[in-house]
Motif scaffolding. Structure first.
Motif, PDB file in Angstrom:
ATOM      1  N   VAL A  48       0.887  -1.206   0.108  1.00  0.00           N
ATOM      2  CA  VAL A  48       0.013   0.107   0.059  1.00  0.00           C
ATOM      3  C   VAL A  48       0.800   1.252   0.035  1.00  0.00           C
ATOM      4  N   ALA A  49       1.037   1.995  -1.090  1.00  0.00           N
ATOM      5  CA  ALA A  49       1.653   3.186  -1.070  1.00  0.00           C
ATOM      6  C   ALA A  49       0.919   4.528  -0.521  1.00  0.00           C
ATOM      7  N   LEU A  50       1.538   4.941   0.402  1.00  0.00           N
ATOM      8  CA  LEU A  50       1.057   6.099   1.027  1.00  0.00           C
ATOM      9  C   LEU A  50       1.566   7.466   0.707  1.00  0.00           C
ATOM     10  N   LYS A  51       1.108   8.597   0.957  1.00  0.00           N
ATOM     11  CA  LYS A  51       1.850   9.891   0.830  1.00  0.00           C
ATOM     12  C   LYS A  51       2.097  10.468   2.374  1.00  0.00           C
ATOM     13  N   SER A  52       2.560   9.490   3.309  1.00  0.00           N
ATOM     14  CA  SER A  52       2.744   9.914   4.451  1.00  0.00           C
ATOM     15  C   SER A  52       4.104  10.542   5.268  1.00  0.00           C
ATOM     16  N   ARG A  53       5.026  10.440   4.417  1.00  0.00           N
ATOM     17  CA  ARG A  53       6.278  10.632   4.760  1.00  0.00           C
ATOM     18  C   ARG A  53       6.592  12.083   5.565  1.00  0.00           C
TER      19      ARG A  53
END
Length: 250
Positions: A48-53
């Motif tokens: 699952v690729a998030l944009k949470s970095r």
């Protein structure tokens, strides 16, 4: 599903997925928090690729827990939290807060962590992260506008982001093999440690770590440790390998 993965950005997710596939696993990549009614196609691993970095820590935790809930609903047997091989973060997160939230949700014990990827000149020795022959804090990451890295000591860095104490699995323990690594984790847990930074200065260290950690409910790291875990699991993989990507909404 042998391995459910939560990545904190798209490029990192793709890097992980490609490397898992190279090790013989079939891989599905889902971009974004999956819709609750989305059913994952059969695969050995789902990323699952998030944009949470670099978002607020509370938002990163919420997205990661949502991804975890979906992966568990799909039958994930193990969870891997993937972050960048530069471990770049801020004093408050997001690596530490997300790890602790996942740990509590899974009721996991001590959680190993390493961003090491010697193939890409990322190594960890005595808990310090090196890029080539430089400490991370002596590279351009020191002045990164979003996630400045002024301390290469990952034990200290992760401790600043977590409530739980952080220990170290040193390189010589990796040299001694998987059983020695498991024994060291058990000893750290008995001391009250909740997290363990893992040294790795050679690719073989990550292979050893993968065997030692393959059956833990939660492990965290870069693509390198993901490769080690995939090598440990590929004997259980189904036929065929490859990576397929799709959006989170069915």
């Amino acid at each position: 599903m042998l391995l459910g993965c939560i990545a904190d950005d798209l490029t990192g997710a793709t890097d992980l997925g490609v490397n898992l596939a190279r090790e013989g696993l079939s891989v599905i990549q889902i971009n974004g928090v999956p819709a609750a009614d989305l059913a994952a196609p059969a695969a050995d691993a789902v990323v699952v690729a998030l944009k949470s970095r670099t978002i607020a820590a509370a938002d990163a935790v919420a997205q990661s827990l949502a991804a975890l809930a979906w992966l568990r609903q799909q039958g994930a047997q193990r969870i891997y939290f993937k972050y960048c091989s530069t471990f770049d973060s801020t004093p408050r997160g997001n690596i530490g807060p997300v790890t602790e939230a996942l740990r509590e949700a899974l009721r996991a014990g001590i959680v190993p962590a390493t961003p090491a990827y010697p193939r890409n000149q990322r190594t960890v020795y005595r808990g310090h992260l090196f890029v080539g022959d430089l400490l991370l804090s002596d590279t351009g990451m020191r002045t990164h506008p979003l996630t400045p890295m002024t301390d290469a000591n990952l034990v200290r860095l992760l401790a600043a982001q977590t409530r739980g104490a952080v220990g170290l699995v040193a390189a010589e323990t990796l040299d001694a093999g998987p059983d020695a690594v498991r024994a060291r984790l058990a000893a750290l847990a008995a001391e009250g440690k909740r997290h363990a930074i893992v040294d790795a200065i050679r690719g073989e260290h990550l292979t050893t770590a993968g065997v030692a950690f393959a059956d833990l409910p939660l492990t965290t790291g870069g693509a390198g440790l993901g490769v080690g875990i995939a090598r440990a699991l590929r004997g259980q993989a189904g036929p065929g390998s490859g990576v397929w990507a799709r959006p989170a909404v069915p």
